[in-house]
Design an enzyme around this catalytic site. Structure first.
Site, PDB file in Angstrom:
ATOM      1  N   LYS A  14       0.857  -1.193   0.000  1.00  0.00           N
ATOM      2  CA  LYS A  14       0.000   0.000   0.000  1.00  0.00           C
ATOM      3  C   LYS A  14       0.888   1.236   0.000  1.00  0.00           C
ATOM      4  O   LYS A  14       1.815   1.346   0.788  1.00  0.00           O
ATOM      5  CB  LYS A  14      -0.923   0.020   1.220  1.00  0.00           C
ATOM      6  N   ARG A  57     -10.942  -1.667   6.825  1.00  0.00           N
ATOM      7  CA  ARG A  57     -10.178  -2.551   7.711  1.00  0.00           C
ATOM      8  C   ARG A  57     -10.022  -1.948   9.094  1.00  0.00           C
ATOM      9  O   ARG A  57      -9.990  -2.661  10.089  1.00  0.00           O
ATOM     10  CB  ARG A  57      -8.834  -2.928   7.101  1.00  0.00           C
ATOM     11  N   GLY A 170      -7.538   6.955  15.798  1.00  0.00           N
ATOM     12  CA  GLY A 170      -7.195   8.113  14.975  1.00  0.00           C
ATOM     13  C   GLY A 170      -5.730   8.483  14.995  1.00  0.00           C
ATOM     14  O   GLY A 170      -5.149   8.834  13.965  1.00  0.00           O
TER      15      GLY A 170
END
Length: 274
Positions: A14, A57, A170
């Site tokens: 990724k 995910r 986060g």
């Protein structure tokens, strides 16, 4: 973010960018692509947008964690931060718990109101409201998700009620801290998505270790250990449990492989010669 998983039959990579100021330009904060490669031959078999898959995910990890770590009857969810990650966090929790009440908080109230309006259509059986403060949200919730990129704690841990499950998804850099020292000290269990990732990226836990109030040796388990039964999940309704997630490349690979298989089954996608 390269990764390989033994037995999966694929490897992946990724490439992701995170630009926190992008929403002001009507662009997503997180942008990326995933290249999926066949493990035996090295053929690149798929190129996918990673933005949605990353949200998917990350939501799935909170859902799995909530399934093992939230109280069985938990039905009140509070979400702090209503950016791109929030909706998929809510959808995932709803898969494992009978969600009845949803509270949202954002430092820009109009953003919370916008998400609330969107979700009222999608979730007509859930009572949805915007909380005036993060602490009011925490006090009224069985489950709390922090989905911000804040460098300072976003709620006072003293507001947590007995038995609350907290998912911090986060913050992903040592300089970021969504959760305060009070939350870490009050947590009966701290479960990590991966020990390696959180040790280098979970700012709130790194800060707690530097402050001398907690250390990584005190972590209860990684999530895989709980799911596999090597370590217990929730053991009483009174436990406060904190799940910290910073993400790992093999989570992306697993979701990408699953998406590729499903796309083939449905005949979705565009064939391209490279």
């Amino acid at each position: 973010m390269p990764s390989g998983i033994g037995g999966l039959g694929a490897v992946g990579c990724k490439v992701v960018t995170v630009f926190p100021q992008n929403p002001a330009q009507k662009l997503p904060t997180i942008q990326g692509v995933i290249v999926l490669t066949e493990a035996e031959t090295g053929q690149h078999i798929a190129l996918m947008s990673a933005s949605y898959l990353t949200r998917l995910r990350t939501g799935a990890l909170t859902g799995i964690a909530a399934d093992h770590l939230a109280r069985a009857g938990a039905e009140r969810l509070g979400v702090i931060g209503t950016g791109g990650m929030a909706a998929d966090q809510i959808r995932a929790v709803r898969q494992v718990r009978p969600l009845r009440e949803l509270r949202l908080y954002n430092r820009t109230p109009t953003k919370a109101e916008a998400l609330a309006a969107e979700l009222r259509t999608e979730l007509p059986d859930v009572q949805i409201s915007v909380s005036p403060t993060a602490e009011a949200l925490v006090e009224a919730s069985d489950m709390v998700v922090a989905a911000t990129q804040s460098s300072t704690p976003v709620f006072d841990g003293a507001a947590l009620q007995s038995g609350t499950f907290v998912s911090g998804i986060g913050s992903y850099l040592p300089s970021m801290r969504e959760v305060d020292l009070t939350t870490i000290q009050r947590a009966d269990k701290i479960v990590l998505d991966t020990l390696e990732g959180t040790r280098s990226e979970a700012g709130e836990l790194i800060h707690a270790e530097q402050a001398g109030v907690w250390n990584f040796g005190q972590a209860h388990s990684d999530l895989a250990g709980v799911v596999a039964g090597a370590k217990p999940g929730r053991e009483s309704d009174a436990e406060i449990i904190f799940f910290k997630c910073v993400g790992a490349a093999y989570f992306d690979l697993a979701v990408a492989q699953g998406t590729y298989i499903e796309a083939q089954r449905r005949g979705i996608g565009t064939q391209v010669d490279i």
